[in-house]
Design a protein around this motif. Structure first.
Motif, PDB file in Angstrom:
ATOM      1  N   UNK A   1       2.870 -40.927  78.647  1.00  0.00           N
ATOM      2  CA  UNK A   1       1.685 -41.822  78.457  1.00  0.00           C
ATOM      3  C   UNK A   1       0.437 -41.017  78.703  1.00  0.00           C
ATOM      4  N   UNK A   2      -0.561 -40.925  77.836  1.00  0.00           N
ATOM      5  CA  UNK A   2      -1.739 -40.056  77.931  1.00  0.00           C
ATOM      6  C   UNK A   2      -2.456 -40.187  79.268  1.00  0.00           C
ATOM      7  N   UNK A   3      -2.898 -39.043  79.792  1.00  0.00           N
ATOM      8  CA  UNK A   3      -3.596 -39.048  81.077  1.00  0.00           C
ATOM      9  C   UNK A   3      -5.093 -38.823  80.862  1.00  0.00           C
ATOM     10  N   UNK A   4      -5.881 -39.303  81.804  1.00  0.00           N
ATOM     11  CA  UNK A   4      -7.326 -39.088  81.731  1.00  0.00           C
ATOM     12  C   UNK A   4      -7.604 -37.699  82.283  1.00  0.00           C
ATOM     13  N   UNK A   5      -7.495 -36.708  81.438  1.00  0.00           N
ATOM     14  CA  UNK A   5      -7.640 -35.317  81.865  1.00  0.00           C
ATOM     15  C   UNK A   5      -8.898 -34.736  81.240  1.00  0.00           C
ATOM     16  N   UNK A   6      -9.665 -34.028  82.036  1.00  0.00           N
ATOM     17  CA  UNK A   6     -10.876 -33.384  81.536  1.00  0.00           C
ATOM     18  C   UNK A   6     -10.513 -32.217  80.633  1.00  0.00           C
ATOM     19  N   UNK A   7     -11.234 -32.076  79.551  1.00  0.00           N
ATOM     20  CA  UNK A   7     -10.958 -30.988  78.619  1.00  0.00           C
ATOM     21  C   UNK A   7     -11.261 -29.647  79.266  1.00  0.00           C
ATOM     22  N   UNK A   8     -10.510 -28.600  78.907  1.00  0.00           N
ATOM     23  CA  UNK A   8     -10.837 -27.258  79.392  1.00  0.00           C
ATOM     24  C   UNK A   8     -12.270 -26.910  79.026  1.00  0.00           C
TER      25      UNK A   8
ATOM     26  N   UNK B   1       9.737 -34.305  68.037  1.00  0.00           N
ATOM     27  CA  UNK B   1       8.436 -34.377  68.686  1.00  0.00           C
ATOM     28  C   UNK B   1       8.417 -33.500  69.932  1.00  0.00           C
ATOM     29  N   UNK B   2       7.407 -32.648  70.032  1.00  0.00           N
ATOM     30  CA  UNK B   2       7.172 -31.839  71.231  1.00  0.00           C
ATOM     31  C   UNK B   2       6.031 -32.504  71.988  1.00  0.00           C
ATOM     32  N   UNK B   3       6.326 -33.024  73.171  1.00  0.00           N
ATOM     33  CA  UNK B   3       5.339 -33.756  73.933  1.00  0.00           C
ATOM     34  C   UNK B   3       5.679 -35.237  73.980  1.00  0.00           C
ATOM     35  N   UNK B   4       4.773 -36.020  74.509  1.00  0.00           N
ATOM     36  CA  UNK B   4       4.964 -37.463  74.652  1.00  0.00           C
ATOM     37  C   UNK B   4       4.845 -38.128  73.279  1.00  0.00           C
ATOM     38  N   UNK B   5       5.904 -38.827  72.826  1.00  0.00           N
ATOM     39  CA  UNK B   5       5.826 -39.488  71.518  1.00  0.00           C
ATOM     40  C   UNK B   5       4.677 -40.482  71.412  1.00  0.00           C
ATOM     41  N   UNK B   6       4.200 -40.987  72.560  1.00  0.00           N
ATOM     42  CA  UNK B   6       3.112 -41.966  72.547  1.00  0.00           C
ATOM     43  C   UNK B   6       1.735 -41.335  72.760  1.00  0.00           C
TER      44      UNK B   6
ATOM     45  N   UNK C   1      -2.299 -29.774  76.721  1.00  0.00           N
ATOM     46  CA  UNK C   1      -2.323 -31.034  75.979  1.00  0.00           C
ATOM     47  C   UNK C   1      -0.948 -31.676  75.783  1.00  0.00           C
ATOM     48  N   UNK C   2       0.054 -30.905  75.367  1.00  0.00           N
ATOM     49  CA  UNK C   2       1.360 -31.508  75.111  1.00  0.00           C
ATOM     50  C   UNK C   2       2.020 -31.957  76.408  1.00  0.00           C
ATOM     51  N   UNK C   3       1.989 -31.107  77.408  1.00  0.00           N
ATOM     52  CA  UNK C   3       2.638 -31.425  78.681  1.00  0.00           C
ATOM     53  C   UNK C   3       1.893 -32.496  79.471  1.00  0.00           C
ATOM     54  N   UNK C   4       0.651 -32.753  79.113  1.00  0.00           N
ATOM     55  CA  UNK C   4      -0.161 -33.745  79.840  1.00  0.00           C
ATOM     56  C   UNK C   4      -0.260 -35.079  79.105  1.00  0.00           C
ATOM     57  N   UNK C   5       0.493 -35.224  78.010  1.00  0.00           N
ATOM     58  CA  UNK C   5       0.520 -36.496  77.304  1.00  0.00           C
ATOM     59  C   UNK C   5      -0.694 -36.787  76.459  1.00  0.00           C
ATOM     60  N   UNK C   6      -1.507 -35.770  76.208  1.00  0.00           N
ATOM     61  CA  UNK C   6      -2.712 -35.967  75.391  1.00  0.00           C
ATOM     62  C   UNK C   6      -2.388 -35.823  73.910  1.00  0.00           C
ATOM     63  N   UNK C   7      -1.508 -34.895  73.587  1.00  0.00           N
ATOM     64  CA  UNK C   7      -1.164 -34.633  72.189  1.00  0.00           C
ATOM     65  C   UNK C   7       0.336 -34.398  72.069  1.00  0.00           C
TER      66      UNK C   7
END
Length: 227
Positions: free
Chosen positions: A26-33, A63-68, A99-105
């Motif tokens: 599930x996507x996280x509220x993570x600040x962009x690099x 799919x590599x990463x969170x499908x959602x 991005x992939x491991x953090x659920x963003x993409x």
């Protein structure tokens, strides 16, 4: 980027292969690099309908990463494409971490082989268990020079396949699988006919098209622009 071959890109491979001319065995509220915030995203080279892009094809997407994840990256690649290998060596690891491991993409790699060796590599990646397919693709890109440029590609590909737990009998059966060959060919043809893919790598990020081996800063900026 490599120019596209004819629509019957793997026909000669099929005839030679089955005649035994190519392979014996599930996507996280993570600040962009910070660098992503400072880099302007490359301009999209057009858009495609996302619903059509994500429609089920001849082969299931892995799919590599969170499908959602909210950002969907679809990459059309050829395993013998040096620009694709450069992306996977230089850009992919950082994009995966940020991005992939953090659920963003999430990333989906689709088959777009330019030659018989790339086709064979993709077939082998589909013959291993699904949870090993991504690792197999990674190894094929990492060791591209070893097998793609080899005088006897079958020997080198068999060595890689053995690392994934495949026997010689399974290796041979995989490369003689006409149904699988037709499905790999269908994925390539659909990319060409429906989404005008004519070079690799071609990326669609939430439907926006970008071509070439984007570096970390460029791909990060693209992802940020599409969040």
């Amino acid at each position: 980027m490599s120019p596209i071959k004819s629509a019957g890109i793997v026909k000669s491979f099929a005839s030679a292969l089955f005649a035994g001319a190519i392979f014996v065995a599930g996507a996280q509220a993570v600040t962009a690099p910070a660098f992503a915030q400072e880099t302007a995203a490359p301009q999209a080279q057009g858009t495609v309908d996302v619903e059509a892009l994500m429609r089920e094809g001849a082969l299931p997407d892995v799919v590599i990463g969170d499908p959602d994840a909210p950002v969907t990256i679809v990459e059309y690649a050829s395993l013998t494409c040096s620009h694709c290998a450069a992306f996977h060596e230089n850009t992919y690891p950082k994009i995966k971490e940020d991005y992939l491991d953090k659920g963003i993409a999430k990333l989906i790699i689709r088959e777009f082989p330019f030659d018989p060796r790339a086709t064979a590599g993709f077939m082998l990646a589909r013959c291993v268990p699904e949870d090993r397919r991504t690792a197999m693709v990674d190894v094929l890109f990492d060791q591209q020079q070893r097998w793609a440029m080899a005088q006897n590609a079958s020997v080198e590909l068999l060595a890689i396949a053995r690392q994934a737990g495949m026997s010689q009998e399974q290796f041979t059966a995989c490369l003689q699988d006409r149904d699988l060959l037709a499905k790999v060919e269908a994925v390539q043809k659909r990319g060409q006919d429906e989404f005008a893919v004519n070079a690799t790598p071609t990326f669609f990020v939430n439907g926006n098209r970008y071509g070439g081996a984007l570096n970390v800063e460029e791909m990060s900026a693209v992802i940020e622009a599409n969040r």
